[in-house]
Design an enzyme around this catalytic site. Structure first.
Site, mmCIF file in Angstrom:
data_model
loop_
_atom_site.group_PDB
_atom_site.id
_atom_site.type_symbol
_atom_site.label_atom_id
_atom_site.label_comp_id
_atom_site.label_asym_id
_atom_site.label_seq_id
_atom_site.Cartn_x
_atom_site.Cartn_y
_atom_site.Cartn_z
ATOM 1 N N TYR A 174 -2.268 -21.474 11.312
ATOM 2 C CA TYR A 174 -1.862 -22.804 10.549
ATOM 3 C C TYR A 174 -1.725 -22.792 9.230
ATOM 4 C CZ TYR A 174 -3.904 -24.338 14.923
ATOM 5 O OH TYR A 174 -4.081 -24.796 16.165
ATOM 6 N N HIS A 219 -3.695 3.224 -5.884
ATOM 7 C CA HIS A 219 -3.883 2.001 -5.122
ATOM 8 C C HIS A 219 -4.233 0.841 -6.087
ATOM 9 C CE1 HIS A 219 -4.969 -0.165 -1.473
ATOM 10 N NE2 HIS A 219 -6.039 -0.536 -2.134
ATOM 11 N N ARG A 264 0.768 -1.258 0.079
ATOM 12 C CA ARG A 264 -0.021 -0.094 -0.230
ATOM 13 C C ARG A 264 0.945 1.166 0.047
ATOM 14 N NH1 ARG A 264 -1.901 -3.812 3.746
ATOM 15 N NH2 ARG A 264 -3.877 -4.548 3.548
ATOM 16 N N HIS A 283 -3.284 -9.620 4.217
ATOM 17 C CA HIS A 283 -4.624 -9.870 4.793
ATOM 18 C C HIS A 283 -4.608 -11.128 5.630
ATOM 19 C CE1 HIS A 283 -6.657 -7.264 1.344
ATOM 20 N NE2 HIS A 283 -5.839 -6.645 2.128
ATOM 21 N N ARG A 315 -1.758 -1.973 -6.719
ATOM 22 C CA ARG A 315 -1.998 -3.003 -5.811
ATOM 23 C C ARG A 315 -2.833 -4.263 -6.250
ATOM 24 N NH1 ARG A 315 -1.541 -4.819 -0.358
ATOM 25 N NH2 ARG A 315 -3.450 -5.238 0.688
#
Length: 315
Positions: free
Chosen positions: A278, A243, A136, A269, A246
């Site tokens: 995991y 943006h 970002r 994210h 991205r």
């Protein structure tokens, strides 16, 4: 209980980042209190909420702002239920807490390089890293020299720059644990990274990688004009936001074979705590993805980065 008094105390007692608090207070002051502030908390009914939302949209308030206002009001009324001021949350309008984001443009590799080569040289690497690491703007603006590993070909995100309405800049921690990450960049960008560090980055291990022409911290407002000019000079007719690089990088990485989990890791994210604990992407797999991105750069018409901008044939 007076609504404005309750809302003021509710916001004051919430644990929020500075930028989030500033925006929440602004949305509350401008879009919630004018309608509900003078009455009591119990005066807020579903019918009034529905009417309030409709009037905001009819008045031309942007849908993202209306969604934010609705989400704030719903959260506040949830607390009022917990405090036994009301029996049921009146914010029960289906779909009011989200909006459809319009499809954003995706650039080709050649278009990414066209924009990068059209912008001021000090911002060329900013464009390339945004596209090929999906960082970002705030994460790029907060990068320090020590966050760049030339040997390992990685960029480590430890913080993100935020700007308050009064112009103050500060670094903040990422929104989640997944936001702290190391992302590989293609070996084909190494010359550009090295050249940038030698000519444009602030000095010292803690110096910012990207600074303005006068050596000050990078600001969205100061960068915007350079971005628009470069976009137009590169022949990009779509209303391309920075943006969107991205989004482009995410699409390219997916084309290069990245799985959903790997994409989420590269972008910082997280969907759930279990996923964070995991499901981690290995560095070897991350390198394989960036090697594929490098092959796409070579085959997509991009100029291999260097001080002179020469192609391999010209060298």
């Amino acid at each position: 209980m007076n609504f404005e008094e309750y809302a003021t105390a509710w916001l004051r007692d919430r644990k929020l980042a500075d930028r989030t608090r500033e925006r929440s207070e602004s949305v509350t002051r401008l879009h919630i209190l004018p309608t509900f502030g003078a009455g009591s908390v119990a005066d807020v009914t579903t019918a009034r909420v529905r009417s309030w939302r409709g009037k905001l949209l009819a008045a031309g308030v942007g849908e993202p702002t209306v969604v934010k206002a609705y989400q704030l009001l719903r959260a506040l009324m949830n607390t009022a239920v917990d405090d036994e001021l009301i029996r049921r949350n009146p914010c029960r309008i289906k779909g009011a807490d989200r909006y459809d984001v319009p499809e954003r443009p995706v650039l080709t590799v050649a278009e990414v390089f066209a924009v990068a080569d059209s912008i001021a040289p000090r911002y060329r690497l900013l464009v390339l890293l945004a596209a090929f690491t999906t960082l970002r703007f705030g994460e790029l603006a907060a990068l320090r020299r020590r966050d760049i590993d030339l040997k390992g070909l990685t960029v480590t995100v430890r913080r993100a720059q935020a700007e308050l309405q009064d112009g103050r800049l500060f670094d903040k921690a990422p929104k989640s644990a997944a936001g702290v990450r190391s992302v590989s960049f293609p070996a084909e960008l190494l010359d550009a990274v090295t050249h940038h560090l030698e000519h444009f980055a602030a000095p010292g291990r803690d110096g910012h990688v990207f600074v303005g022409p006068q050596g000050g911290q990078l600001r969205r407002s100061n960068f915007r004009d350079d971005w628009v000019k470069a976009r137009k000079a590169a022949g990009i007719t779509a209303e391309l936001h920075f943006h969107d690089l991205r989004h482009t990088g995410n699409t390219l990485a997916s084309t290069a074979g990245a799985s959903t989990r790997e994409l989420m890791t590269r972008m910082g994210h997280s969907s759930s705590r279990a996923a964070l604990i995991y499901q981690h992407m290995t560095s070897d797999r991350d390198r394989a993805i960036t090697d594929r991105l490098g092959a796409m750069i070579r085959g997509g018409g991009g100029v291999l980065p260097g001080a002179s901008g020469e192609t391999p044939e010209q060298r």
